[in-house]
Design a protein around this motif. Sequence first.
Motif, PDB file in Angstrom:
ATOM      1  N   ALA A   8       0.831  -1.207   0.000  1.00 48.28           N
ATOM      2  CA  ALA A   8       0.000   0.000   0.000  1.00 48.28           C
ATOM      3  C   ALA A   8       0.866   1.258   0.000  1.00 48.28           C
ATOM      4  O   ALA A   8       0.565   2.243  -0.701  1.00 48.28           O
ATOM      5  CB  ALA A   8      -0.925  -0.006   1.218  1.00 48.28           C
ATOM      6  N   ALA A   9       1.950   1.241   0.789  1.00 48.33           N
ATOM      7  CA  ALA A   9       2.841   2.406   0.826  1.00 48.33           C
ATOM      8  C   ALA A   9       3.600   2.547  -0.492  1.00 48.33           C
ATOM      9  O   ALA A   9       3.815   3.666  -0.978  1.00 48.33           O
ATOM     10  CB  ALA A   9       3.821   2.254   1.982  1.00 48.33           C
ATOM     11  N   ILE A  10       3.989   1.418  -1.091  1.00 47.63           N
ATOM     12  CA  ILE A  10       4.671   1.447  -2.385  1.00 47.63           C
ATOM     13  C   ILE A  10       3.733   1.993  -3.468  1.00 47.63           C
ATOM     14  O   ILE A  10       4.125   2.823  -4.299  1.00 47.63           O
ATOM     15  CB  ILE A  10       5.162   0.040  -2.764  1.00 47.63           C
ATOM     16  N   ARG A  11       2.477   1.535  -3.457  1.00 50.51           N
ATOM     17  CA  ARG A  11       1.502   2.007  -4.442  1.00 50.51           C
ATOM     18  C   ARG A  11       1.293   3.517  -4.323  1.00 50.51           C
ATOM     19  O   ARG A  11       1.280   4.234  -5.334  1.00 50.51           O
ATOM     20  CB  ARG A  11       0.161   1.282  -4.251  1.00 50.51           C
ATOM     21  N   ALA A  12       1.146   3.998  -3.090  1.00 50.59           N
ATOM     22  CA  ALA A  12       0.895   5.429  -2.894  1.00 50.59           C
ATOM     23  C   ALA A  12       2.053   6.273  -3.424  1.00 50.59           C
ATOM     24  O   ALA A  12       1.848   7.287  -4.100  1.00 50.59           O
ATOM     25  CB  ALA A  12       0.656   5.710  -1.413  1.00 50.59           C
ATOM     26  N   LEU A  13       3.279   5.856  -3.135  1.00 51.77           N
ATOM     27  CA  LEU A  13       4.427   6.628  -3.600  1.00 51.77           C
ATOM     28  C   LEU A  13       4.541   6.572  -5.120  1.00 51.77           C
ATOM     29  O   LEU A  13       4.789   7.597  -5.776  1.00 51.77           O
ATOM     30  CB  LEU A  13       5.705   6.094  -2.949  1.00 51.77           C
ATOM     31  N   ALA A  14       4.344   5.379  -5.714  1.00 51.04           N
ATOM     32  CA  ALA A  14       4.470   5.242  -7.163  1.00 51.04           C
ATOM     33  C   ALA A  14       3.411   6.061  -7.889  1.00 51.04           C
ATOM     34  O   ALA A  14       3.702   6.728  -8.899  1.00 51.04           O
ATOM     35  CB  ALA A  14       4.366   3.768  -7.559  1.00 51.04           C
ATOM     36  N   GLU A  15       2.181   6.046  -7.399  1.00 52.87           N
ATOM     37  CA  GLU A  15       1.115   6.806  -8.057  1.00 52.87           C
ATOM     38  C   GLU A  15       1.339   8.301  -7.928  1.00 52.87           C
ATOM     39  O   GLU A  15       1.066   9.069  -8.869  1.00 52.87           O
ATOM     40  CB  GLU A  15      -0.244   6.412  -7.466  1.00 52.87           C
ATOM     41  N   ALA A  16       1.876   8.742  -6.783  1.00 49.12           N
ATOM     42  CA  ALA A  16       2.185  10.167  -6.623  1.00 49.12           C
ATOM     43  C   ALA A  16       3.284  10.593  -7.591  1.00 49.12           C
ATOM     44  O   ALA A  16       3.255  11.705  -8.134  1.00 49.12           O
ATOM     45  CB  ALA A  16       2.604  10.449  -5.184  1.00 49.12           C
TER      46      ALA A  16
END
Length: 574
Positions: A112-120
């Motif tokens: 979830a943290a990886i997804r948030a950073l990648a999408e940002a």
Amino acid sequence: MSSVRPDRAGTQGAGSTRARYRRILRFAGWNLAVTWWYELFLPRIGLQNVAERTRSKRMRRFAQRFHGLAVELGGLMIKVGQFMSSRLDVLPPEITTELEGLQDEVPPVPFAAIRALAEAELGIPLGRAFAQVDETPVAAASLGQAHRARLAPTDAADTGLDGVVIKVQRPGIGAIVDVDLAALRKVGGWLSRVRLVSDRVDMPALVEEFAHTSLEEIDYLHEAENAERFAEQFAGDARVAVPEVVWERTTRRVLTLEDVTAIKITDTASLEAAGIDPAQVAPVFASVMFDQLFTNGFFHADPHPGNIFVTPVAPSAPGAIAAEHPWKLTFIDFGMMGEVPATTRSGLRKLLIAAASRDGRGLVDAMRDVGVLLPTAETTELEKAMTHLFARFGGMGFAELREVDPREFRDFAAQFGDVVRSLPFQLPENFLLIIRAMSLTSGVCSALDPQFNLWDSVEPYAAQLLRDERGNVVQDIAKQAVEIAGIALRLPKRVDALLDRVEDGTVEVRSPRLEQRVAALDRTARRLISAVLFGALLIAGAVLRAGDAVFGTVLMAVSVLPLLHALFSGWRRR
């Protein structure tokens, strides 16, 4: 580069960053103190047997504690542990065996943290950027985390790729790197106060070089450029493969590369199952690294086993090295790269040629060229030592050296140890990554083949370098002729200037050797005074203690101060 205070690494989590900073310093301080006590102090007072008897246990305990610290903290501590685990040729197995797991056991970040950073970073949802993303990481490294994915149809058509690996920075890694670098700067400052270290290397400069490299490593745009430059360097070389960069899905903190996952280079069981002899991989890997360091000048500075795959290739395919070598070496992770300036590269080539030809004098000259020895160093005795070393141990691999009677090494150390220690060795600033790359290369080759002899790879490579050097002899002679002509033209003017200074009485004559002897006598006198003062206070305290226990005890305790000065005043930089 300015130093970063740990309490400024970020407004959020400032308490945790300060705690991290203090924990690293406590660990370093305690182990430096233990090393000083056992390896320097006890031998100095005649208790060397105690240090030798407990060394193996102490090494194992240190490695276990560092292992736990690195896994818990992550960040640059993992990098330090990876480096130590690769030094199979130098560090004892108590350390390398305990730390070798650090290559693979970095705990992953929740997706979830990886997804948030990648999408940002990408500015769009991952579901639109990629056709599919595997939430289970394929690798969790100290600074980032990698996940397999498939490109969206449009990107796949544009790039000709389907399977890719998305490398995403660990959230908050920038602040963690700042804290770790601040702690390393502090430890480097401590070591710079120890004369044994400061005479050999400029620790603050070395830490700054490591800091520069670490900050570059967390810039994925820089890594992508390095990958393309490395690929161009080995274009057409059947031994090496490099993943293609998907620039459309790459930013400073997200890097998308072709999926080139294959057999880890040190996974000997998988290599043998694929019909690949690990003993044949070692010399090819060494040769590829030699090309980077001694010929190209742009090299992979982090070639640990997790960053190199052995990729099977059909014997008939264009990428096969040869019919007997149906595989290639695939490099990944180009965040830590190094460059060797032309002048340093020339010195390294001379160093390699001299080592391969067992030329003690040539080796010393090459050491001077690359800056390991100061130009003014008197090296006659060192040349004798190197010649003796080559005569006895030259050509031996690490496995053979381990079988040599330890008494032979002790005899050599007794004969030439003072000569080596007295010379002004130093570690040039740009050597940190070179040493790291060669150390990791040596460790990987030894893991592939315990009987691997580096000389078997060095000698043919050095022979080729020597043929190349002879091919440039005409250019060298012409260059030297121009330099001599320039000196001849400038010589009359310099002689006139010198005569003018002699007539004016402004010529200053210095004798560094005499000054050093005077300084040594001064230090000896001061330490002698401290020793006398120690004896006087100790005897006085012992005599007075019978009548006045408190005052006598105080005098005996105070006597420790001049004792410490007498023993260790020569250790700090003056």
